[in-house]
Design an enzyme around this catalytic site. Structure first.
Site, PDB file in Angstrom:
ATOM      1  N   ASN A 219      97.154  53.976  84.875  1.00 11.39           N
ATOM      2  CA  ASN A 219      97.546  52.826  85.686  1.00 11.39           C
ATOM      3  C   ASN A 219      98.127  53.338  87.012  1.00 11.39           C
ATOM      4  O   ASN A 219      99.338  53.340  87.212  1.00 11.39           O
ATOM      5  CB  ASN A 219      98.568  51.972  84.938  1.00 11.39           C
ATOM      6  CG  ASN A 219      98.807  50.637  85.610  1.00 11.39           C
ATOM      7  OD1 ASN A 219      98.511  50.449  86.795  1.00 11.39           O
ATOM      8  ND2 ASN A 219      99.358  49.689  84.864  1.00 11.39           N
TER       9      ASN A 219
ATOM     10  N   TYR B  31     106.230  52.458  91.096  1.00 11.51           N
ATOM     11  CA  TYR B  31     107.475  53.108  90.700  1.00 11.51           C
ATOM     12  C   TYR B  31     107.877  54.203  91.687  1.00 11.51           C
ATOM     13  O   TYR B  31     109.063  54.361  92.002  1.00 11.51           O
ATOM     14  CB  TYR B  31     107.345  53.686  89.287  1.00 11.51           C
ATOM     15  CG  TYR B  31     107.163  52.625  88.228  1.00 11.51           C
ATOM     16  CD1 TYR B  31     107.987  51.502  88.181  1.00 11.51           C
ATOM     17  CD2 TYR B  31     106.149  52.726  87.269  1.00 11.51           C
ATOM     18  CE1 TYR B  31     107.819  50.521  87.215  1.00 11.51           C
ATOM     19  CE2 TYR B  31     105.974  51.750  86.295  1.00 11.51           C
ATOM     20  CZ  TYR B  31     106.813  50.652  86.288  1.00 11.51           C
ATOM     21  OH  TYR B  31     106.639  49.670  85.334  1.00 11.51           O
TER      22      TYR B  31
END
Length: 231
Positions: free
Chosen positions: A184, A191
């Protein structure tokens, strides 16, 4: 037609051009079904009736009964909802009454759940400390980050993460960590933009990972809570 689709979601479909105000807050008992629905539709989108309904019920039961945590640890489920601001919401009940990560307040204009996140200090998926493999303290852990499909790419995940970091600071944590699926790249990029860095396990180390399919591999990521985000 999906099972459990509430009227709020149907209204959103009729007015796709409207961008409702999003509020991030702690989940309440009244949010439980929509939290379960958001989790299942995000992580198991291939499921169809009746399996999707059974999965939602199972997730709901797990949230209500399986939120037991060790003494001294904390856990909270955060939700991003459409609707009124927190200051404009009328509550019934008490925030001192809790079931797991959900507080016991009910509101008459609670909004519609668009995203979820769980943050805790249980440290089940953090590397253990020392030869006795002691539970680590001072590190919060983020899990179950999910945003409903039609609300994605609107900054909701960033707001949930920011709220989780604020919650962790209030608990006295010095850092916050998570696992991200290697397949992903979008989530990994998100993040990293929020200041998280990939931490490589030492050779031969057996660090714990989320209990999912054995085919899924994870990056372990961590952020110091006093680290500013660079833009």
């Amino acid at each position: 037609m999906s099972v459990g689709l509430c009227r709020a979601s149907q209204v959103a479909e009729f007015f796709p051009a409207v961008s409702p105000k999003i509020v991030v807050r702690e989940a309440r008992l009244e949010d439980c079904w929509e939290v379960a629905e958001t989790h299942c539709s995000s992580f198991f989108p291939e499921y169809s009736f009746p399996l999707d309904f059974v999965l939602r019920v199972d997730r709901l039961a797990a949230m209500l009964s399986g939120f037991s945590i060790p003494k001294g640890c904390r856990r909270t489920c955060l939700v991003a909802v459409t609707g009124s601001s927190v200051n404009q919401t009328f509550y019934i009940g008490s925030e001192d009454f809790k079931i797991g990560g959900f507080d016991g307040k009910f509101s008459l204009n609670r909004g519609y759940v668009t995203g979820i996140l769980t943050v805790d200090t249980v440290a089940d998926f953090l590397p253990r400390k020392g030869p006795l493999r002691q539970r680590r303290t001072g590190i919060a852990y983020i899990s179950n980050v999910a945003v409903r499909e039609r609300f994605r790419r609107k900054g909701i995940a960033k707001r949930l993460i920011a709220k989780a970091e604020a919650q962790a600071r209030s608990w006295g944590c010095r850092s916050i960590a998570l696992h991200c699926d290697l397949n992903n790249p979008g989530a990994t990029k998100l993040y990293k933009e929020q200041g998280f860095k990939c931490i490589k396990a030492p050779e031969g180390a057996n660090w714990p990972q989320p209990k999912t399919s054995p085919d899924i591999k994870f990056n372990f990521m961590m952020k110091l809570l006093n680290t500013p985000i660079t833009t």
